[in-house]
Write an enzyme that holds these catalytic residues in place. Sequence first.
Site, PDB file in Angstrom:
ATOM      1  N   ASP A  40       0.815  -1.224   0.000  1.00 59.99           N
ATOM      2  CA  ASP A  40       0.000   0.000   0.000  1.00 59.99           C
ATOM      3  C   ASP A  40       0.847   1.272   0.000  1.00 59.99           C
ATOM      4  OD1 ASP A  40      -1.914  -2.018   0.555  1.00 59.99           O
ATOM      5  OD2 ASP A  40      -1.703  -1.659   2.711  1.00 59.99           O
ATOM      6  N   GLU A 250     -11.234  -2.266  -3.175  1.00 62.42           N
ATOM      7  CA  GLU A 250     -10.520  -1.566  -2.111  1.00 62.42           C
ATOM      8  C   GLU A 250      -9.402  -0.713  -2.699  1.00 62.42           C
ATOM      9  OE1 GLU A 250      -8.817  -4.589   0.396  1.00 62.42           O
ATOM     10  OE2 GLU A 250      -7.151  -4.947  -0.969  1.00 62.42           O
TER      11      GLU A 250
END
Length: 365
Positions: A40, A250
Amino acid sequence: MNLKTTILLFTIVGFLLGACQEKKAEKLQVQNPLPVEFGDPYILKASDGMYYMIGTGGVNDGFKMYSSTDLTEWKDEGRIYQGNTDDSWGIANFWAPELYELDGKFYLLFSADWRINPTNELENFRIGVAVSDTPTGPYTDLYDRPIFDPGYPVIDGNLWFEDGKVYLYYSRCCYKNPVESEVADWAREQGMFDEIEESWVYGVEMKPDFSGIVGEPELLLRPPLSMDDQQAEWESRSVTSGEVNRRWTEGSYIFKEKDTYYMMYSANFFGGKNYAVGYATSNSPMGPFQKADNNPVLEKNVEQGGIVTGTGHNMITLAPDGKTKLCVYHGRTSETGENRVVFIDPMEVTEDGRLIVHGPTTGKK
């Protein structure tokens, strides 16, 4: 050839040579993957001209940072945030940080397990914010609680600022969110899974001081219900491959190009090879969003002879030239193993509005 013509030709040649040299000098010499084990990843190009990279991993119970002047050489800045303290609202699973510079301060948006968990949920994630006077921290919690509690676990916060308003985008976790769909029916018929849980992307206006939300969250993106939907194949690979009984939407990231809002998002299991990125567009920051017909725009390349899998949870930064868009994301390679590592590849929005990521790549470019 007279003197005037000769001078003109030399001037043109000199200009072209100079332009070529400048272009060559501005070429990004990134060696993919970067020697940074982050999931991420998020890079802030700050007002001081520096790049600051944060991500999931690197330290326990918090976040660390790397800094760079050119996106090629990175300095380890160490830990910038310590969670799981006696005073912190977050106690575990510190994920998906993002960094924003506002009015001389720096704000760290992140997900973590909330200390308050009266029903002992296995997934109790919420989104909070920490603040610092300097980009390298240390960051301290702005409040002793998450931004808000929607009543279900949420991760992957992303912000958009426009006309004095702040918009928060997040992903509702798959946890305890079983959804009926043709994919779920198919999985039962195959004897693979009894139910399929899904994560969905929501958007909501947020108070400018990060203290809460304005109004109710609105559903913006979710996996397709029918198997003949053109997005169904790539967004369902974690299920159809038998990997896991979940479909994810997501890691959303929003940006604006001309009058169009682009929301990039990731689908499939973040820990598997099928993690991939698509995008959707809208004429409003709160949708409705229409998924693109050229999805996915970033995915594994092993079928084409490459070594990269698990590409996802991206964001966008600008190259040192201030113009070239760069897609920053994590992935895995057959050489780096199971740990997620950072990639940076060029991307563009074409004249007809199509988003294209020129990756994944390995080696210098």
